[in-house]
Design an enzyme around this catalytic site. Structure first.
Site, short mmCIF file in Angstrom:
data_model
loop_
_atom_site.label_atom_id
_atom_site.label_comp_id
_atom_site.label_asym_id
_atom_site.label_seq_id
_atom_site.Cartn_x
_atom_site.Cartn_y
_atom_site.Cartn_z
N HIS A 120 -100.94 56.00 16.86
CA HIS A 120 -100.55 56.43 18.21
C HIS A 120 -101.65 57.37 18.72
O HIS A 120 -102.31 58.05 17.92
CB HIS A 120 -99.22 57.18 18.06
N ASP A 197 -98.06 61.09 10.10
CA ASP A 197 -97.32 61.07 11.36
C ASP A 197 -96.01 60.32 11.09
O ASP A 197 -95.99 59.09 10.97
CB ASP A 197 -98.18 60.36 12.41
N GLN A 200 -92.10 57.72 13.67
CA GLN A 200 -91.30 56.49 13.66
C GLN A 200 -90.62 56.24 12.32
O GLN A 200 -89.94 55.23 12.15
CB GLN A 200 -92.18 55.28 14.03
N LYS A 223 -86.44 61.56 18.72
CA LYS A 223 -86.33 60.19 18.21
C LYS A 223 -85.28 60.09 17.11
O LYS A 223 -85.04 59.03 16.56
CB LYS A 223 -87.69 59.73 17.68
N CYS A 361 -99.00 53.71 23.83
CA CYS A 361 -99.89 54.79 23.39
C CYS A 361 -100.65 54.40 22.13
O CYS A 361 -100.85 55.21 21.22
CB CYS A 361 -99.13 56.09 23.15
N1 PMP Z 1 -96.67 59.13 16.74
C1 PMP Z 1 -95.95 58.01 16.83
C2 PMP Z 1 -96.10 56.95 15.78
C3 PMP Z 1 -95.03 57.85 17.89
O1 PMP Z 1 -94.33 56.73 17.99
C4 PMP Z 1 -94.90 58.89 18.84
C5 PMP Z 1 -93.92 58.78 19.99
N2 PMP Z 1 -94.07 57.63 20.76
C6 PMP Z 1 -95.68 60.03 18.69
C7 PMP Z 1 -96.55 60.13 17.63
C8 PMP Z 1 -95.60 61.17 19.64
O2 PMP Z 1 -94.36 61.78 19.58
P1 PMP Z 1 -93.98 62.92 20.64
O3 PMP Z 1 -94.26 62.33 21.99
O4 PMP Z 1 -92.53 63.16 20.41
O5 PMP Z 1 -94.83 64.09 20.36
#
Ligand code: PMP
Length: 403
Positions: A120, A197, A200, A223, A361
């Site tokens: 991401h 990270d 997910q 999430k 993203c």
């Molecule tokens: N890493 C991953 C794999 C994600 O799916 C997301 C959220 N789409 C993020 C980071 C970022 O999370 P946040 O917007 O809650 O900071």
């Protein structure tokens, strides 16, 4: 597991969209919130709100207690050794920025950080910002046709200049569950610390940071059926002690004079300013919800839904699913023929189905797959097989219209 009973806890699931019962399949972006979390936020604003760690008065002590009990609950949930290793952030993104900025201070020009092509943007851009400041080099692990990481290449990227490996536990596009324990063990065998990270993974899998043995693990509450605006950075104490603060301000200091400031103990050294103490306290109710249902039960249910849905989807003419790693998480990224993902998404929305469309993203991954984006359906514990059927029906109609 009584899904209908679980659904009763989520008032938003009773909504209708375009005159049809809503089928919410955008859980990867954010999950919905159970009443016990909403009630806790309401209760705190109605009865207990006061700033934490600041007052001797009853309200402040009650609020501090709620916040710190939540920290302990999170510690236990991820099996961290101590609450000193549990730092509250605004979310996954801030957690990674904190590590890149603070831990990254030790990196020098030419040092190498290993990422993967399925990251991401939250696990790419902070390292690029660090690259601009220090001249580090980013090395990127590729994937195979199933969407699994090329582990041979991963191992081959390590060399004497490698200072960090940072990768996702679960891909938000492909659903791939990476072998993070093995990857961490390999990095450690080369003397390299690891950030994971977990954005997910944490809503879907049991997380045990001691077992994985990672140096840092980050995730977001929103999430995981929790409130927006808060997240957690787990860090090994030995690193956190050495790392400089990320931001300066109240809460994170021991003593301030104009000549010199000393910092607070862990974890407060990394928590400058008034935290989202209401959200933090209410997050513990989301964890309570997950524990009550059981994370292994959640994982099993979502996997069954995933298999059921994918099995039916592949019969739709022109449909292609991206991500076929064995044991993948409840993420289905797909395209229908040459149709643009937005068109598919809009036609699904017109039938009450809420899915994500676009690059998620993860633009470098889209480039790697040579596509502009995908449509993405992601499941949570409250999704039903009836909803899966409804989604398939809506998708068949959309595919027919776009043909
Ligand atoms: N890493 C991953 C794999 C994600 O799916 C997301 C959220 N789409 C993020 C980071 C970022 O999370 P946040 O917007 O809650 O900071």
């Amino acid at each position: 597991m009584d899904i209908l009973k679980i659904r009763e806890e989520f008032p938003v699931l009773r909504r209708e969209i375009a005159g049809k019962p809503m089928i919410y399949l955008d859980n990867g972006a954010t999950s919905q919130t159970p009443l016990r979390v909403i009630d806790e936020i309401d209760r705190i604003y109605t009865h207990t709100k006061a700033n934490v760690h600041r007052g001797v008065h009853t309200l402040s002590q009650e609020m501090t207690d709620l916040q710190e009990r939540s920290r302990e609950k999170i510690r236990k949930y991820i099996n961290a050794a101590s609450i000193e290793e549990v730092i509250f952030t605004r979310g996954t993104t801030e957690g990674i920025n904190l590590v890149a900025s603070s831990f990254g201070r030790r990196f020098r020009e030419g040092d190498e950080v290993i990422l993967t092509v399925m990251e991401h943007h939250a696990n790419i851009v902070p390292w690029q910002l660090l690259r601009e400041r220090t001249g580090i080099v980013l090395r990127v692990v590729d994937i195979n046709e199933k969407g699994e990481l090329d582990l041979e290449q991963y191992r081959s990227l390590f060399n004497d200049r490698t200072v960090m490996a940072s990768f996702c536990h679960v891909s938000n596009v492909l659903g791939t569950v990476n072998p993070v324990k093995e990857m961490t063990a390999y990095a450690h065998s080369r003397g390299v610390p690891v950030l994971i990270d977990g954005a997910q993974a944490s809503p879907h899998l049991p997380i045990d940071v001691e077992d994985i043995d990672c140096d840092f693990y980050v995730f977001s509450s929103h999430k995981m059926y929790g409130p927006t605006g808060i997240g957690v950075l787990y860090g090994k104490k030995k690193w956190l002690l050495e790392m400089p603060p990320y931001q300066g301000g109240g809460e994170m200091i021991a003593k301030v004079t104009f000549a010199h400031t000393t910092f607070a103990e862990l974890p407060f050294k990394f928590e400058a300013g008034t935290p989202d103490f209401v959200g933090i306290a209410a997050f513990s109710k989301a964890l309570e919800f997950i524990e009550e249902v059981g994370i292994s039960e959640i994982e099993k249910h979502e996997r069954e839904l995933l298999e059921y849905t994918q099995e039916k989807m592949i019969h739709i003419p022109g449909l292609k699913i991206y991500g076929a790693a064995p044991g993948k998480s409840a993420v289905i990224s797909f395209l229908v023929g040459k149709s643009h993902p937005y068109d598919v998404g809009l036609l699904l929305d017109k039938q009450g189905v809420e899915v994500r469309t676009g690059h998620h993203c993860a633009m470098p991954l889209m480039d790697r797959l040579d596509i502009p984006g995908t449509v993405r359906a992601t499941f949570a514990v409250y999704n039903t097989f009836d909803e899966a059927d409804g989604f398939i029906k809506a998708l068949e109609r959309a595919a027919m219209i776009l043909e």
